[in-house]
Design a protein around this motif. Structure first.
Motif, PDB file in Angstrom:
ATOM      1  N   UNK A  13      -6.549   6.420  -6.345  1.00  0.00           N
ATOM      2  CA  UNK A  13      -7.643   5.613  -6.378  1.00  0.00           C
ATOM      3  C   UNK A  13      -8.316   5.359  -7.781  1.00  0.00           C
ATOM      4  N   UNK A  14      -7.528   5.962  -8.650  1.00  0.00           N
ATOM      5  CA  UNK A  14      -8.218   5.884  -9.946  1.00  0.00           C
ATOM      6  C   UNK A  14      -7.014   5.397 -11.083  1.00  0.00           C
ATOM      7  N   UNK A  45       0.811  -1.112  -0.022  1.00  0.00           N
ATOM      8  CA  UNK A  45       0.069  -0.175   0.018  1.00  0.00           C
ATOM      9  C   UNK A  45       0.998   1.320  -0.013  1.00  0.00           C
ATOM     10  N   UNK A  46       0.270   2.150  -0.709  1.00  0.00           N
ATOM     11  CA  UNK A  46       0.855   3.500  -0.687  1.00  0.00           C
ATOM     12  C   UNK A  46       0.011   4.489   0.020  1.00  0.00           C
ATOM     13  N   UNK A  47       0.394   5.460   0.868  1.00  0.00           N
ATOM     14  CA  UNK A  47      -0.335   6.439   1.700  1.00  0.00           C
ATOM     15  C   UNK A  47      -0.269   7.701   0.841  1.00  0.00           C
ATOM     16  N   UNK A  48      -1.432   8.579   1.304  1.00  0.00           N
ATOM     17  CA  UNK A  48      -1.056   9.863   0.862  1.00  0.00           C
ATOM     18  C   UNK A  48       0.108  10.671   1.287  1.00  0.00           C
ATOM     19  N   UNK A  78       1.472  -1.382  -9.404  1.00  0.00           N
ATOM     20  CA  UNK A  78       1.409  -2.505  -8.904  1.00  0.00           C
ATOM     21  C   UNK A  78      -0.077  -2.649  -8.182  1.00  0.00           C
ATOM     22  N   UNK A  79      -0.164  -1.517  -7.375  1.00  0.00           N
ATOM     23  CA  UNK A  79      -1.485  -1.383  -6.840  1.00  0.00           C
ATOM     24  C   UNK A  79      -2.703  -1.225  -7.634  1.00  0.00           C
ATOM     25  N   UNK A  80      -2.401  -0.432  -8.731  1.00  0.00           N
ATOM     26  CA  UNK A  80      -3.664  -0.236  -9.752  1.00  0.00           C
ATOM     27  C   UNK A  80      -3.673  -1.545 -10.757  1.00  0.00           C
TER      28      UNK A  80
END
Length: 326
Positions: A288-289, A1-4, A25-27
């Protein structure tokens, strides 16, 4: 996970590259539309080793698909402007704090404390509809300025002329942000000689006037407002970050955003500095997009990482910010 916090505290190229690969990788894992697109290009997490291997989603997908990388509820839908009957882009936003942090921090980086300005907004075409991300940003800047003289102006040009002239003469720092055709309308009504005002154009004739190249446009605006430079904002519905130009059409990105220039004949190949190609945008605030977007803009990038926008691939569906066609 990557945080703001990871995204908005990037302070080096190496750090940017590291976070970018994590976001990819997250997306890839969480965005079905994006993963399917990567699969079509035969790209997956295993064979994407560096930024230049990352597939960039064509911006048109925002017109036909729901581009999200989370199961969280959509709380805001930003939509693009467009000609009557045209299909518009839809940016589904699940966390507005990413957008707010992005534009607040970027403004501060390029212009300093928003409370030092009176923000005057001349954005009639955007105010005439719902779902404008630009209106959302400017409304927040107006509120953040804590200045009673800040505000939106629809078509009340005479009131704006009086306000702008008075504030500038009083020595108040002013930011006048406007859609291109409305700024041209304003200087046709009144010639100014401003010394404490930044003029920022957001692009777009909205079918109101003929399109013109940047040099011609900026010369008219410089002469009309009595300023030496015209500032510009490069943003669009599908992004949550903006690049800014402090003059001459040369843009710079905040640390969590970057531009790559692709070959116009081969979308998977990148070209050298100073050559014209298609503009690909990395916008990590779009966590998130989709953070990897292939726009329809043509541009050049320079060795100091600045860039300029030269036009579009075609003359159809002209809309958005700073899409001035050659």
């Amino acid at each position: 996970m990557v945080s703001a916090a990871d995204i908005f505290t990037i302070s080096s190229k190496k750090e940017f590259e590291k976070i970018t690969m994590k976001v990819f990788r997250h997306q890839y894992d969480n965005n079905t539309v994006y993963r399917d697109f990567c699969t079509l290009l035969k790209r997956d997490k295993q064979n994407v080793k560096r930024i230049y291997d990352i597939p960039f989603l064509p911006i048109q997908f925002f017109k036909s698909h729901e581009v999200v990388s989370t199961t969280d509820s959509v709380i805001e839908t930003f939509t693009s402007s467009g000609t009557t009957g045209a299909i518009t882009s839809r940016h589904l936003v699940t966390d507005l704090s990413y957008y707010e942090q992005s534009f607040r921090m970027a403004f501060s980086q390029f212009y300093g404390n928003i409370e030092d300005y009176a923000v005057l907004a001349l954005l009639p075409s955007y105010l005439d509809r719902e779902g404008s991300s630009l209106i959302y940003m400017v409304a927040d800047l107006i509120e953040g300025s804590n200045n009673p003289d800040s505000g939106f102006y629809l078509r009340n040009y005479d009131e704006l002329i009086t306000k702008l002239t008075t504030l500038d003469k009083e020595g108040q720092n002013v930011l006048l942000i406007g859609v291109t055709y409305a700024l041209l309308d304003l200087v046709e009504k009144q010639q100014f000689s401003l010394s404490n005002t930044i003029i920022m154009e957001t692009g777009g004739m909205k079918g109101k006037r003929r399109e013109m190249i940047r040099e011609e446009l900026h010369e008219i605006l410089c002469n009309g407002f009595g300023v030496s430079k015209i500032h510009s904002e490069y943003g669009m519905t599908e992004l949550l970050s903006q690049a800014y130009s402090l003059g001459d059409g040369i843009f710079e990105c905040p640390p969590w955003m970057d531009i790559l220039i692709r070959d116009t004949e081969d979308a998977l190949t990148y070209i050298d500095y100073g050559k014209t190609g298609g503009v690909n945008v990395i916008d990590l605030a779009n966590y998130n997009s989709c953070s990897f977007i292939a726009t329809q803009d043509l541009g050049k990038k320079y060795p100091n990482q600045s860039f300029e926008v030269l036009g579009r691939f075609d003359n159809s569906d002209i809309r958005g910010c700073n899409l001035m066609v050659l």
